[in-house]
Design a protein around this motif. Structure first.
Motif, mmCIF file in Angstrom:
data_model
loop_
_atom_site.group_PDB
_atom_site.id
_atom_site.type_symbol
_atom_site.label_atom_id
_atom_site.label_comp_id
_atom_site.label_asym_id
_atom_site.label_seq_id
_atom_site.Cartn_x
_atom_site.Cartn_y
_atom_site.Cartn_z
ATOM 1 N N GLY A 90 0.795 -1.220 0.000
ATOM 2 C CA GLY A 90 0.000 0.000 0.000
ATOM 3 C C GLY A 90 0.827 1.268 0.000
ATOM 4 N N PHE A 91 1.868 1.304 -0.810
ATOM 5 C CA PHE A 91 2.767 2.458 -0.864
ATOM 6 C C PHE A 91 3.124 2.672 -2.325
ATOM 7 C CE2 PHE A 91 6.591 4.931 0.539
ATOM 8 C CZ PHE A 91 5.988 5.693 1.531
ATOM 9 N N LYS A 92 2.294 3.430 -3.033
ATOM 10 C CA LYS A 92 2.462 3.609 -4.474
ATOM 11 C C LYS A 92 2.442 5.099 -4.810
ATOM 12 C CE LYS A 92 0.343 -0.779 -5.957
ATOM 13 N NZ LYS A 92 0.134 -1.355 -4.637
ATOM 14 N N LEU A 93 3.330 5.491 -5.714
ATOM 15 C CA LEU A 93 3.458 6.892 -6.112
ATOM 16 C C LEU A 93 3.105 7.036 -7.586
ATOM 17 C CD1 LEU A 93 4.422 9.725 -5.097
ATOM 18 C CD2 LEU A 93 6.677 9.145 -6.044
ATOM 19 N N PHE A 94 2.181 7.961 -7.873
ATOM 20 C CA PHE A 94 1.701 8.201 -9.228
ATOM 21 C C PHE A 94 2.037 9.629 -9.657
ATOM 22 C CE2 PHE A 94 -1.019 5.185 -7.165
ATOM 23 C CZ PHE A 94 -1.482 4.290 -8.137
ATOM 24 N N THR A 95 2.375 9.818 -10.917
ATOM 25 C CA THR A 95 2.305 11.168 -11.441
ATOM 26 C C THR A 95 0.816 11.506 -11.540
ATOM 27 O OG1 THR A 95 2.237 10.441 -13.758
ATOM 28 C CG2 THR A 95 4.417 10.868 -12.793
ATOM 29 N N ARG A 96 0.506 12.778 -11.529
ATOM 30 C CA ARG A 96 -0.906 13.180 -11.574
ATOM 31 C C ARG A 96 -1.595 12.634 -12.836
ATOM 32 N NH1 ARG A 96 -3.566 16.888 -8.655
ATOM 33 N NH2 ARG A 96 -5.477 17.843 -9.492
ATOM 34 N N GLU A 97 -0.857 12.657 -13.931
ATOM 35 C CA GLU A 97 -1.423 12.189 -15.199
ATOM 36 C C GLU A 97 -1.706 10.692 -15.160
ATOM 37 O OE1 GLU A 97 0.805 15.936 -15.767
ATOM 38 O OE2 GLU A 97 1.273 14.018 -14.805
ATOM 39 N N ALA A 98 -0.813 9.919 -14.529
ATOM 40 C CA ALA A 98 -1.024 8.474 -14.425
ATOM 41 C C ALA A 98 -2.194 8.157 -13.500
ATOM 42 C CB ALA A 98 0.246 7.792 -13.921
ATOM 43 N N ALA A 99 -2.321 8.917 -12.417
ATOM 44 C CA ALA A 99 -3.441 8.710 -11.489
ATOM 45 C C ALA A 99 -4.767 8.976 -12.187
ATOM 46 C CB ALA A 99 -3.289 9.626 -10.276
ATOM 47 N N LEU A 100 -4.837 10.046 -12.961
ATOM 48 C CA LEU A 100 -6.069 10.382 -13.668
ATOM 49 C C LEU A 100 -6.433 9.294 -14.672
ATOM 50 C CD1 LEU A 100 -8.318 12.401 -14.266
ATOM 51 C CD2 LEU A 100 -6.771 13.571 -15.847
ATOM 52 N N LYS A 101 -5.447 8.800 -15.374
ATOM 53 C CA LYS A 101 -5.691 7.783 -16.407
ATOM 54 C C LYS A 101 -6.156 6.464 -15.796
ATOM 55 C CE LYS A 101 -5.154 7.150 -20.950
ATOM 56 N NZ LYS A 101 -5.778 8.031 -21.959
ATOM 57 N N THR A 102 -5.527 6.044 -14.722
ATOM 58 C CA THR A 102 -5.845 4.732 -14.146
ATOM 59 C C THR A 102 -7.099 4.762 -13.279
ATOM 60 O OG1 THR A 102 -4.255 5.181 -12.358
ATOM 61 C CG2 THR A 102 -3.476 3.861 -14.215
ATOM 62 N N PHE A 103 -7.225 5.752 -12.417
ATOM 63 C CA PHE A 103 -8.378 5.790 -11.517
ATOM 64 C C PHE A 103 -9.681 6.083 -12.252
ATOM 65 C CE2 PHE A 103 -5.121 6.062 -8.252
ATOM 66 C CZ PHE A 103 -5.675 5.287 -7.231
ATOM 67 N N SER A 104 -9.604 6.656 -13.454
ATOM 68 C CA SER A 104 -10.814 6.902 -14.236
ATOM 69 C C SER A 104 -11.446 5.601 -14.716
ATOM 70 C CB SER A 104 -10.499 7.795 -15.451
ATOM 71 O OG SER A 104 -10.167 9.102 -15.046
ATOM 72 N N SER A 105 -10.648 4.532 -14.800
ATOM 73 C CA SER A 105 -11.170 3.251 -15.276
ATOM 74 C C SER A 105 -11.375 2.223 -14.162
ATOM 75 C CB SER A 105 -10.206 2.646 -16.318
ATOM 76 O OG SER A 105 -10.264 3.352 -17.527
ATOM 77 N N LEU A 106 -10.972 2.556 -12.939
ATOM 78 C CA LEU A 106 -11.000 1.576 -11.851
ATOM 79 C C LEU A 106 -12.424 1.134 -11.507
ATOM 80 C CD1 LEU A 106 -9.190 0.125 -9.714
ATOM 81 C CD2 LEU A 106 -9.761 2.006 -8.162
ATOM 82 N N HIS A 107 -12.619 -0.175 -11.382
ATOM 83 C CA HIS A 107 -13.918 -0.743 -11.007
ATOM 84 C C HIS A 107 -13.886 -1.412 -9.633
ATOM 85 C CE1 HIS A 107 -14.086 -0.566 -15.434
ATOM 86 N NE2 HIS A 107 -15.373 -0.395 -15.279
ATOM 87 N N VAL A 108 -12.813 -2.151 -9.346
ATOM 88 C CA VAL A 108 -12.727 -2.911 -8.105
ATOM 89 C C VAL A 108 -12.499 -1.959 -6.939
ATOM 90 C CG1 VAL A 108 -11.437 -4.665 -6.832
ATOM 91 C CG2 VAL A 108 -11.860 -4.968 -9.266
ATOM 92 N N GLU A 109 -13.316 -2.078 -5.898
ATOM 93 C CA GLU A 109 -13.200 -1.165 -4.763
ATOM 94 C C GLU A 109 -12.679 -1.855 -3.501
ATOM 95 O OE1 GLU A 109 -16.146 2.487 -5.361
ATOM 96 O OE2 GLU A 109 -17.199 0.698 -4.628
ATOM 97 N N ARG A 110 -12.495 -3.153 -3.567
ATOM 98 C CA ARG A 110 -12.030 -3.877 -2.378
ATOM 99 C C ARG A 110 -10.551 -4.217 -2.526
ATOM 100 N NH1 ARG A 110 -15.667 -2.889 1.714
ATOM 101 N NH2 ARG A 110 -17.656 -2.489 0.682
ATOM 102 N N TRP A 111 -10.138 -5.361 -1.963
ATOM 103 C CA TRP A 111 -8.708 -5.653 -1.798
ATOM 104 C C TRP A 111 -7.931 -5.774 -3.105
ATOM 105 C CZ3 TRP A 111 -7.295 -4.631 2.859
ATOM 106 C CH2 TRP A 111 -8.153 -4.877 3.940
ATOM 107 N N ALA A 112 -8.557 -6.235 -4.187
ATOM 108 C CA ALA A 112 -7.819 -6.474 -5.433
ATOM 109 C C ALA A 112 -7.699 -5.237 -6.307
ATOM 110 C CB ALA A 112 -8.488 -7.615 -6.220
ATOM 111 N N PHE A 113 -8.052 -4.068 -5.783
ATOM 112 C CA PHE A 113 -8.031 -2.869 -6.616
ATOM 113 C C PHE A 113 -6.625 -2.541 -7.109
ATOM 114 C CE2 PHE A 113 -6.552 -0.833 -2.809
ATOM 115 C CZ PHE A 113 -5.878 0.321 -3.219
ATOM 116 N N ASP A 114 -5.585 -2.852 -6.304
ATOM 117 C CA ASP A 114 -4.204 -2.583 -6.727
ATOM 118 C C ASP A 114 -3.889 -3.310 -8.032
ATOM 119 O OD1 ASP A 114 -2.694 -1.537 -3.934
ATOM 120 O OD2 ASP A 114 -4.361 -2.893 -3.598
ATOM 121 N N VAL A 115 -4.366 -4.549 -8.116
ATOM 122 C CA VAL A 115 -4.096 -5.361 -9.303
ATOM 123 C C VAL A 115 -4.761 -4.742 -10.525
ATOM 124 C CG1 VAL A 115 -4.350 -7.625 -10.373
ATOM 125 C CG2 VAL A 115 -3.862 -7.452 -7.926
#
Length: 329
Positions: free
Chosen positions: A242-267
């Motif tokens: 649980g220690f991950k660093l994103f550029t702002r652009e990478a965070a926007l790109k990835t979190f915009s598509s995220l579906h899983v909200e529980r433990w496997a969200f990192d994957v």
């Protein structure tokens, strides 16, 4: 004799035809089930989640990840029933961040996301807002529990930093190790559209952890690693730190598509990153197991295993799609 052979051939042909038909029906049912059961991520905020409280109790609106950055670093801390463990982590983080801010070019914020806690997590976090001010510490209290992935997403979507760090509330990773993941991020020479991710990793501690675990828990761990590799993410040994660093652009790109909200969200985050060809680096960090984990060894691993299969199949069948950046409401 020839009639018997012809009848045998005909029966084998029928059996093959029936088997193929049955397989197609099963495949169709699987696709239908995957689509029907695929959750639509609700990124709409409750009215109470659109605001944070200042040190003197006034309401102010959270910004959006779509806005240009106005700080160097945002730290997002997902917290569920963390009134006991959160102060230890926050004391360490704030001491480090305050010392680092002696360099005038460094600015930061910490966003504590109370994921629908039943204890006094929000009250504990607000003490830091009152001590350091709302420009440095903000508390986002979710109306209902979304899960760790949902909490991280909501905090990230509310952040102002050029870089965004996801850090667990238990303080298992030494906060000063942010310098290691920052170095990892800087080591990526080619960042398409300034997108890159640096992941803290505990893989170097795996031999020691295996020696301390039961045979059953070790089996579950290696089983999970295999499913991660087989279905979703390759090249990353520890997807769950649980220690991950994103550029702002990478965070926007990835979190915009995220579906899983529980433990496997990192994957899923890393799976999305690889789909978009976002470079990801893995960096060894210090890590200490802290009592009070919300992870239930058997059932949480089982849920994560199920989610891994669903992640791959739902993207494969089109039940989930990679999204362009979208503004939340």
């Amino acid at each position: 004799m020839f009639t018997g052979i012809w009848m045998m051939d005909f029966s084998l042909y029928d059996l093959l035809q029936y088997s193929l038909t049955l397989a197609l029906i099963v495949l169709l049912l699987v696709v239908v089930v995957l689509h029907v059961s695929a959750n639509v991520v609700d990124q709409t905020r409750h009215e109470k989640e659109k605001h944070f409280l200042t040190a003197d109790g006034k309401e102010e609106s959270f910004p959006s990840l779509m806005d240009p950055p106005s700080l160097e670093l945002s730290v997002v801390v997902p917290s569920y029933n963390e009134e006991l463990r959160l102060p230890v982590m926050m004391d360490e983080a704030m001491e480090y961040l305050e010392k680092r801010q002696k360099n005038p070019s460094f600015t930061y914020e910490v966003i504590v996301v109370d994921d629908g806690s039943k204890d006094k997590t929000t009250e504990v976090a607000m003490k830091y807002t009152k001590k350091y001010g709302a420009q440095k510490v903000r508390v986002l209290t979710l109306v209902k529990n979304r899960g760790k992935g949902g909490a991280v997403r909501m905090g990230t979507l509310s952040s102002r930093g050029r870089l965004i760090l996801m850090a667990d509330a238990d303080g298992a990773t030494k906060f000063a190790d942010i310098e290691k993941v920052e170095e990892g991020l800087e080591s990526i020479s080619e960042k398409p559209d300034n997108m890159a991710i640096s992941c803290g990793s505990r893989a170097h501690l795996e031999k020691e952890s295996v020696a301390q675990r039961s045979l059953f828990r070790t089996f579950l761990m290696f089983g999970f690693h295999f499913l991660v590799w087989f279905f979703c993410v390759r090249g990353i040994k520890d997807t769950q730190c649980g220690f991950k660093l994103f550029t702002r652009e990478a965070a926007l790109k990835t979190f915009s598509s995220l579906h899983v909200e529980r433990w496997a969200f990192d994957v899923e985050l890393l799976f999305i990153a690889q789909c978009f060809d976002i470079p990801v680096v893995e960096v060894a960090v210090n890590w200490t197991e802290i009592e009070g984990s919300k992870l239930v060894p058997f059932w949480s691993w089982l849920q994560m295993g199920r989610d891994l299969v669903f992640i791959r199949l739902r993207y494969l069948t089109g039940a989930w799609r990679l999204e362009a950046e979208r503004k939340t409401q």
